[in-house]
Design a protein around this motif. Structure first.
Motif, PDB file in Angstrom:
ATOM      1  N   TYR A 144      67.588  48.680  83.847  1.00  0.00           N
ATOM      2  CA  TYR A 144      68.616  48.677  84.896  1.00  0.00           C
ATOM      3  C   TYR A 144      68.074  49.266  86.197  1.00  0.00           C
ATOM      4  CZ  TYR A 144      72.866  47.196  82.403  1.00  0.00           C
ATOM      5  OH  TYR A 144      73.834  46.464  81.759  1.00  0.00           O
ATOM      6  N   GLU A 145      67.332  50.353  86.090  1.00  0.00           N
ATOM      7  CA  GLU A 145      66.793  51.005  87.289  1.00  0.00           C
ATOM      8  C   GLU A 145      65.831  50.078  88.026  1.00  0.00           C
ATOM      9  OE1 GLU A 145      66.877  55.746  86.019  1.00  0.00           O
ATOM     10  OE2 GLU A 145      65.136  54.505  85.512  1.00  0.00           O
ATOM     11  N   THR A 146      64.924  49.470  87.276  1.00  0.00           N
ATOM     12  CA  THR A 146      63.968  48.538  87.888  1.00  0.00           C
ATOM     13  C   THR A 146      64.696  47.366  88.530  1.00  0.00           C
ATOM     14  OG1 THR A 146      62.238  49.102  86.288  1.00  0.00           O
ATOM     15  CG2 THR A 146      62.014  47.003  87.440  1.00  0.00           C
ATOM     16  N   PHE A 147      65.665  46.846  87.822  1.00  0.00           N
ATOM     17  CA  PHE A 147      66.413  45.682  88.293  1.00  0.00           C
ATOM     18  C   PHE A 147      67.156  45.996  89.597  1.00  0.00           C
ATOM     19  CE2 PHE A 147      69.936  42.723  88.467  1.00  0.00           C
ATOM     20  CZ  PHE A 147      69.381  41.534  88.048  1.00  0.00           C
ATOM     21  N   VAL A 148      67.967  47.029  89.576  1.00  0.00           N
ATOM     22  CA  VAL A 148      68.801  47.354  90.739  1.00  0.00           C
ATOM     23  C   VAL A 148      67.944  47.793  91.924  1.00  0.00           C
ATOM     24  CG1 VAL A 148      70.606  48.885  91.628  1.00  0.00           C
ATOM     25  CG2 VAL A 148      70.796  47.927  89.317  1.00  0.00           C
ATOM     26  N   ASN A 149      66.923  48.599  91.674  1.00  0.00           N
ATOM     27  CA  ASN A 149      66.063  49.069  92.767  1.00  0.00           C
ATOM     28  C   ASN A 149      65.269  47.923  93.394  1.00  0.00           C
ATOM     29  OD1 ASN A 149      66.928  51.705  92.399  1.00  0.00           O
ATOM     30  ND2 ASN A 149      65.223  52.248  91.044  1.00  0.00           N
ATOM     31  N   THR A 150      64.825  46.981  92.561  1.00  0.00           N
ATOM     32  CA  THR A 150      64.089  45.825  93.081  1.00  0.00           C
ATOM     33  C   THR A 150      64.997  44.954  93.943  1.00  0.00           C
ATOM     34  OG1 THR A 150      62.615  45.798  91.159  1.00  0.00           O
ATOM     35  CG2 THR A 150      62.746  43.781  92.459  1.00  0.00           C
ATOM     36  N   VAL A 151      66.216  44.739  93.475  1.00  0.00           N
ATOM     37  CA  VAL A 151      67.183  43.961  94.254  1.00  0.00           C
ATOM     38  C   VAL A 151      67.482  44.663  95.575  1.00  0.00           C
ATOM     39  CG1 VAL A 151      69.555  43.096  94.333  1.00  0.00           C
ATOM     40  CG2 VAL A 151      68.211  42.855  92.236  1.00  0.00           C
ATOM     41  N   GLN A 152      67.646  45.975  95.520  1.00  0.00           N
ATOM     42  CA  GLN A 152      67.914  46.757  96.731  1.00  0.00           C
ATOM     43  C   GLN A 152      66.786  46.591  97.753  1.00  0.00           C
ATOM     44  OE1 GLN A 152      70.522  48.953  97.618  1.00  0.00           O
ATOM     45  NE2 GLN A 152      69.476  49.191  99.580  1.00  0.00           N
ATOM     46  N   THR A 153      65.562  46.623  97.273  1.00  0.00           N
ATOM     47  CA  THR A 153      64.397  46.535  98.159  1.00  0.00           C
ATOM     48  C   THR A 153      64.252  45.153  98.790  1.00  0.00           C
ATOM     49  OG1 THR A 153      63.212  48.202  96.858  1.00  0.00           O
ATOM     50  CG2 THR A 153      61.884  46.764  98.263  1.00  0.00           C
ATOM     51  N   ASP A 164      71.572  33.517  92.454  1.00  0.00           N
ATOM     52  CA  ASP A 164      72.134  32.910  91.242  1.00  0.00           C
ATOM     53  C   ASP A 164      71.309  33.302  90.016  1.00  0.00           C
ATOM     54  OD1 ASP A 164      74.090  31.726  92.751  1.00  0.00           O
ATOM     55  OD2 ASP A 164      73.132  29.751  92.824  1.00  0.00           O
ATOM     56  N   GLU A 165      69.993  33.331  90.173  1.00  0.00           N
ATOM     57  CA  GLU A 165      69.116  33.753  89.080  1.00  0.00           C
ATOM     58  C   GLU A 165      69.316  35.238  88.783  1.00  0.00           C
ATOM     59  OE1 GLU A 165      65.906  33.523  86.204  1.00  0.00           O
ATOM     60  OE2 GLU A 165      67.332  32.108  87.079  1.00  0.00           O
ATOM     61  N   ILE A 166      69.474  36.026  89.828  1.00  0.00           N
ATOM     62  CA  ILE A 166      69.720  37.464  89.661  1.00  0.00           C
ATOM     63  C   ILE A 166      71.002  37.702  88.868  1.00  0.00           C
ATOM     64  CG2 ILE A 166      70.412  39.545  90.939  1.00  0.00           C
ATOM     65  CD1 ILE A 166      68.373  38.629  93.114  1.00  0.00           C
ATOM     66  N   LYS A 167      72.044  36.959  89.199  1.00  0.00           N
ATOM     67  CA  LYS A 167      73.308  37.104  88.476  1.00  0.00           C
ATOM     68  C   LYS A 167      73.136  36.737  87.009  1.00  0.00           C
ATOM     69  CE  LYS A 167      78.126  35.572  88.346  1.00  0.00           C
ATOM     70  NZ  LYS A 167      79.137  34.631  88.897  1.00  0.00           N
ATOM     71  N   LEU A 169      70.440  36.910  85.162  1.00  0.00           N
ATOM     72  CA  LEU A 169      69.688  37.962  84.481  1.00  0.00           C
ATOM     73  C   LEU A 169      70.539  39.215  84.285  1.00  0.00           C
ATOM     74  CD1 LEU A 169      66.274  37.635  86.372  1.00  0.00           C
ATOM     75  CD2 LEU A 169      66.838  36.771  84.096  1.00  0.00           C
ATOM     76  N   TYR A 170      71.304  39.551  85.305  1.00  0.00           N
ATOM     77  CA  TYR A 170      72.156  40.745  85.239  1.00  0.00           C
ATOM     78  C   TYR A 170      73.182  40.618  84.114  1.00  0.00           C
ATOM     79  CZ  TYR A 170      75.395  44.403  86.800  1.00  0.00           C
ATOM     80  OH  TYR A 170      76.206  45.512  86.870  1.00  0.00           O
ATOM     81  N   GLU A 171      73.774  39.447  84.003  1.00  0.00           N
ATOM     82  CA  GLU A 171      74.756  39.221  82.945  1.00  0.00           C
ATOM     83  C   GLU A 171      74.104  39.279  81.567  1.00  0.00           C
ATOM     84  OE1 GLU A 171      76.455  35.503  84.079  1.00  0.00           O
ATOM     85  OE2 GLU A 171      77.947  36.417  85.426  1.00  0.00           O
ATOM     86  N   ALA A 172      72.857  38.818  81.473  1.00  0.00           N
ATOM     87  CA  ALA A 172      72.137  38.876  80.196  1.00  0.00           C
ATOM     88  C   ALA A 172      71.838  40.326  79.811  1.00  0.00           C
ATOM     89  CB  ALA A 172      70.841  38.082  80.293  1.00  0.00           C
ATOM     90  N   ILE A 173      71.480  41.146  80.805  1.00  0.00           N
ATOM     91  CA  ILE A 173      71.245  42.572  80.534  1.00  0.00           C
ATOM     92  C   ILE A 173      72.540  43.233  80.072  1.00  0.00           C
ATOM     93  CG2 ILE A 173      70.534  44.786  81.510  1.00  0.00           C
ATOM     94  CD1 ILE A 173      68.897  43.214  83.583  1.00  0.00           C
ATOM     95  N   ASP A 174      73.630  42.915  80.749  1.00  0.00           N
ATOM     96  CA  ASP A 174      74.931  43.488  80.378  1.00  0.00           C
ATOM     97  C   ASP A 174      75.339  43.101  78.962  1.00  0.00           C
ATOM     98  OD1 ASP A 174      75.515  45.054  82.519  1.00  0.00           O
ATOM     99  OD2 ASP A 174      77.000  43.715  83.410  1.00  0.00           O
ATOM    100  N   LYS A 197      75.377  50.083  87.942  1.00  0.00           N
ATOM    101  CA  LYS A 197      76.231  48.895  87.970  1.00  0.00           C
ATOM    102  C   LYS A 197      77.175  48.940  89.168  1.00  0.00           C
ATOM    103  CE  LYS A 197      78.066  47.695  83.982  1.00  0.00           C
ATOM    104  NZ  LYS A 197      77.658  46.274  83.828  1.00  0.00           N
ATOM    105  N   LEU A 198      77.688  50.127  89.474  1.00  0.00           N
ATOM    106  CA  LEU A 198      78.557  50.278  90.645  1.00  0.00           C
ATOM    107  C   LEU A 198      77.783  50.018  91.942  1.00  0.00           C
ATOM    108  CD1 LEU A 198      80.650  53.457  89.704  1.00  0.00           C
ATOM    109  CD2 LEU A 198      81.493  51.105  89.948  1.00  0.00           C
ATOM    110  N   LYS A 199      76.525  50.361  91.943  1.00  0.00           N
ATOM    111  CA  LYS A 199      75.671  50.131  93.113  1.00  0.00           C
ATOM    112  C   LYS A 199      75.354  48.647  93.276  1.00  0.00           C
ATOM    113  CE  LYS A 199      71.139  51.454  94.988  1.00  0.00           C
ATOM    114  NZ  LYS A 199      69.909  52.269  94.737  1.00  0.00           N
ATOM    115  N   PHE A 200      75.147  47.973  92.146  1.00  0.00           N
ATOM    116  CA  PHE A 200      74.729  46.571  92.192  1.00  0.00           C
ATOM    117  C   PHE A 200      75.857  45.631  92.608  1.00  0.00           C
ATOM    118  CE2 PHE A 200      74.477  42.431  90.096  1.00  0.00           C
ATOM    119  CZ  PHE A 200      73.287  41.951  90.618  1.00  0.00           C
ATOM    120  N   ALA A 201      77.055  45.843  92.076  1.00  0.00           N
ATOM    121  CA  ALA A 201      78.155  44.884  92.250  1.00  0.00           C
ATOM    122  C   ALA A 201      78.431  44.529  93.709  1.00  0.00           C
ATOM    123  CB  ALA A 201      79.413  45.402  91.564  1.00  0.00           C
TER     124      ALA A 201
END
Length: 221
Positions: A144-153, A164-167, A169-174, A197-201
């Motif tokens: 989760y940390e890698t995912f959200v931080n990478t998206v943020q960057t 769309d791909e990010i969504k 993958l995110y749903e698969a992690i969830d 998750k609150l940061k990503f949404a």
């Protein structure tokens, strides 16, 4: 006597001419055979091997094809030779078309794989299985940390297709998290994941809309 010499000379010239003509015909036939053999050898190559040597293959093909066209028009077997050349050319062009199509597919797959590895981290197994069974209670927080931080960057550089791909993958992690929670996920890790998750949404919602708007604007131009 002069008449005899002249007759002999004419005969010798005729024999020489016929010999040269036969030699040209044989060379033309041999060139066509070498061309078709070359194409046959290329058509059996695995696409990966062919692509890695494609410049050399193309040079060889052009040379063989050029030689195969020499002296065909005056050959007694012209029709057969031309048919053989045409068949070999079609075979080569078909192989080349398929090669390019496979390379494009491989490039897309590689690009997609690299994109996922960047988002999911070093433990991503690249199997294509969206069950993500490689995620467990010990590494899910880091995922989760890698995912959200990478998206943020990189959020400003993503296209609508990327989001769309990010969504996906995110749903698969969830989905995987629902299983991991029953395997001993600590309360501390669970709280940290909730914060991520609150940061990503909102980040996803705002930037996905922005990417779509930019795409629509480009389409109008």
């Amino acid at each position: 006597m002069k008449t005899i010499k002249l007759t002999i000379g004419i005969c010798l010239f005729a024999l020489l001419f016929a010999s040269c003509k036969d030699e040209k015909a044989e060379i033309a036939k041999q060139n066509v055979e070498e061309y078709t053999s070359y194409v046959d050898s290329i058509a059996t190559l695995e696409y990966a091997e062919a692509y890695s040597n494609w410049e050399s293959i193309e040079d060889g093909y052009n040379n063989h094809k050029s030689m195969a066209s020499v002296d065909i028009d005056d050959n007694e077997e012209r029709v057969v030779l031309l048919e053989n050349v045409d068949n070999a050319t079609l075979k080569y062009e078909t192989y080349k078309t398929n090669l390019i199509a496979e390379k494009e597919k491989e490039d897309i797959r590689t690009s997609k794989s690299n994109f996922r590895k960047t988002l999911l981290g070093a433990n991503y197994d690249d199997s294509g299985d969206m069950a993500f069974e490689w995620i467990n209670k010990d590494n899910i927080l880091s995922v989760y940390e890698t995912f959200v931080n990478t998206v943020q960057t990189n959020k400003d550089s993503y296209s609508r297709e990327d989001w769309d791909e990010i969504k996906l993958l995110y749903e698969a992690i969830d989905t995987r998290k629902n299983t991991v929670e029953n395997e001993g996920l600590t309360s501390s890790d669970n709280r940290k994941i909730a914060g991520l998750k609150l940061k990503f949404a909102p980040m996803y919602t705002v930037n996905r809309m922005g990417a779509k708007s930019a795409e629509n604007a480009e389409a109008k131009e």
